[in-house]
Design an enzyme around this catalytic site. Structure first.
Site, PDB file in Angstrom:
ATOM      1  N   SER A 116     -38.093 -30.994 -50.349  1.00 23.27           N
ATOM      2  CA  SER A 116     -37.301 -30.609 -51.515  1.00 23.27           C
ATOM      3  C   SER A 116     -38.102 -30.210 -52.750  1.00 23.27           C
ATOM      4  CB  SER A 116     -36.333 -31.740 -51.894  1.00 23.27           C
ATOM      5  OG  SER A 116     -35.239 -31.760 -51.008  1.00 23.27           O
ATOM      6  N   LYS A 119     -37.327 -26.827 -54.272  1.00 27.61           N
ATOM      7  CA  LYS A 119     -36.328 -26.566 -55.311  1.00 27.61           C
ATOM      8  C   LYS A 119     -36.963 -26.216 -56.658  1.00 27.61           C
ATOM      9  CE  LYS A 119     -32.736 -29.577 -53.339  1.00 27.61           C
ATOM     10  NZ  LYS A 119     -33.412 -30.076 -52.135  1.00 27.61           N
ATOM     11  N   SER A 307     -31.695 -33.584 -56.603  1.00 28.43           N
ATOM     12  CA  SER A 307     -32.123 -32.870 -55.397  1.00 28.43           C
ATOM     13  C   SER A 307     -30.927 -32.357 -54.607  1.00 28.43           C
ATOM     14  CB  SER A 307     -32.996 -33.773 -54.517  1.00 28.43           C
ATOM     15  OG  SER A 307     -33.770 -32.984 -53.628  1.00 28.43           O
TER      16      SER A 307
END
Length: 475
Positions: A116, A119, A307
């Site tokens: 993640s 991102k 997230s």
């Protein structure tokens, strides 16, 4: 580099501790009037001293420093060589501005699965192309035809569109940022008022989710992600991020589900609907009503804070649309690469297939993450600042609220970082303030963690980041 930016880390923690961020925005409009007490005039005949400008809570952090590479290595080595992190560990540390970077590769390739932390890249590209004030509009359009006119619900790719003003799916996790949310019930009521004003009381209902193109499921994801409810099908029209508003899990057709809920609210508002909702085109119709999302800067902060996988995939589609008119996964990632290259950021061999980091086929160098964070911090790009302000504060907010409770005591509050977690993968990328007040950017990655050691590996990664806050890493 401004003092305000340099103090971002300290101010974020102070805001959390003093409750400045607890005033979450809800679906009702704020009452009129000034919010700043300093702007409220005192009652007559009351002698009130002038408001004094408070002193800074800390000296401005130094953004241009020369790393002491030996000090950085000494701080990180014990944790990066922890056996719980596995055999493939990468790291990069650099001053926020200029200067030589520290790089570490335990063995093997200098690329790793980012999870993640992807991102961070997606958010920066979206802000660069669209701007922090950009909003996503969900609207209704009336088209002609025989019998009752057709009302079309048009998806604008609002990642946080809700099923009702009271709905919380996808936005209920406590965080420092809770952006205002649009919903289909409010849109239905606005639409009904406009239709009645024009003498329309009966419609056929259609929906247009054609803003995004290509498959709704990324081919680079595991085949069981959508059937098992790991992530929703990505469409330009959904509510509650594709979750079932009356149950659990994700729905198979988010666009249709959103339209059915809109229909129910439209009927409750006094408009008769003939037949069942059908896919339709909004081209050539007249706008009836609309609702807007929160500004993109607030959406990005939310995405990074908690997230959010679905919202980041929607942003990837918007990146593709803004850059080349291709609102697909492929178009979005091609656009991300062009945006980075246009801003002098080298891919360094990195390959990305999605916007959230769910794909295990993604590979990224830690230097790319460092470069993107430094880009977001530069004075030349204030439109990217939400990338920094959205990073969770270690030990206090978002995905780091329950972490950083084991290593150096200086870690909590001195580190802000985006987390990355998949089976066998743990990563962190963000900023830290060392004991001398030097601002450091870092990316730490491990992608060969034994599943049985995942919890311990996460602790080792947190401890490594904490040591950056506890060291004297600059000369």
């Amino acid at each position: 580099m401004s003092a305000a930016l340099a103090l971002l880390l300290v101010a974020g923690v102070a805001g959390w501790q003093l409750g400045w961020f607890d005033r979450f925005l809800d679906d009702d409009p704020a009452p009129p009037g000034p919010e700043d007490p300093a702007t409220v005039a005192p009652p007559p005949d009351v002698d009130v001293p002038p408001v004094a400008k408070p002193r800074p809570v800390a000296p401005a952090a130094d953004t241009r420093v020369r790393l002491d590479l030996a000090a950085v290595e000494s701080a990180l080595t014990a944790n990066l060589t922890d056996r719980d992190l596995g055999r493939h560990v990468l790291a990069a540390v650099a001053p926020l501005e200029g200067g030589t970077a520290y790089d570490y590769v335990s063995s093997g390739a200098d690329l790793a699965i980012p999870a993640s932390t992807t991102k961070v890249v997606t958010s920066a590209a979206a802000l660069s192309l669209l701007g922090p004030d950009h909003v996503f509009t969900t609207r209704t359009v009336l088209t002609g035809g025989g019998g009752a006119p057709r009302l079309v619900l048009v998806g604008g790719g609002d990642p946080f569109l809700l099923s009702s003003p009271q709905a919380q799916w996808g936005t209920s996790t406590p965080a420092t940022v809770s952006p205002p949310k649009a919903d289909v019930v409010t849109l239905a009521r606005r639409t009904a008022r406009a239709l009645v004003a024009d003498g329309v009381r009966k419609v056929r209902l259609g929906y247009d989710d054609s803003l995004f193109s290509g498959p709704s499921e990324n081919p680079a994801w595991r085949a069981d992600y959508i059937p098992d409810g790991v992530v929703s099908p990505i469409t330009a029209l959904w509510v509650d991020e594709g979750r079932d508003p009356i149950g659990y899990g994700r729905v198979a057709d988010p666009s249709l589900t959103a339209t059915v809920l809109f229909e129910k609210a439209l009927v409750a508002a006094g408009i008769s609907v003939v037949g069942s909702p059908q896919p339709a085109s909004a081209r050539g119709g007249d706008d009836v009503a609309a609702v807007d999302s929160a500004p993109l800067a607030q959406i990005v902060q939310r995405v990074l804070e908690v997230s959010d996988n679905e919202a980041s995939e929607v942003l990837l589609r918007h990146i593709g649309l803004a850059d080349g008119g291709d609102g697909s996964f492929v178009g979005g990632q091609a656009a991300v690469q062009r945006v980075l290259q246009a801003n002098g950021i080298k891919m360094r061999g990195s390959v990305l297939y999605d916007g959230s980091g769910l794909s295990r086929e993604n590979l990224m160098s830690p230097q790319l993450l460092v470069d993107v964070i430094r880009w977001a911090a530069s004075d030349e790009h204030p439109e990217l600042r939400a990338v920094l302000s959205g990073l969770p504060v270690a030990g206090f907010t978002g995905s780091l609220a329950d972490r950083f409770d084991h290593g150096a005591a200086e870690g909590p509050g001195r580190v802000r970082a985006k987390t990355g977690t998949l089976t066998g993968v743990t990563s962190l990328a963000g900023i830290a303030v060392d004991l001398d007040g030097s601002l450091l950017v870092f990316a730490l990655m491990a992608d060969r963690v034994r599943p049985s050691r995942s919890g311990l590996a996460q602790v080792a990664m947190d401890d490594a980041a904490s040591t950056l806050g506890a060291c004297t890493c600059a000369r």
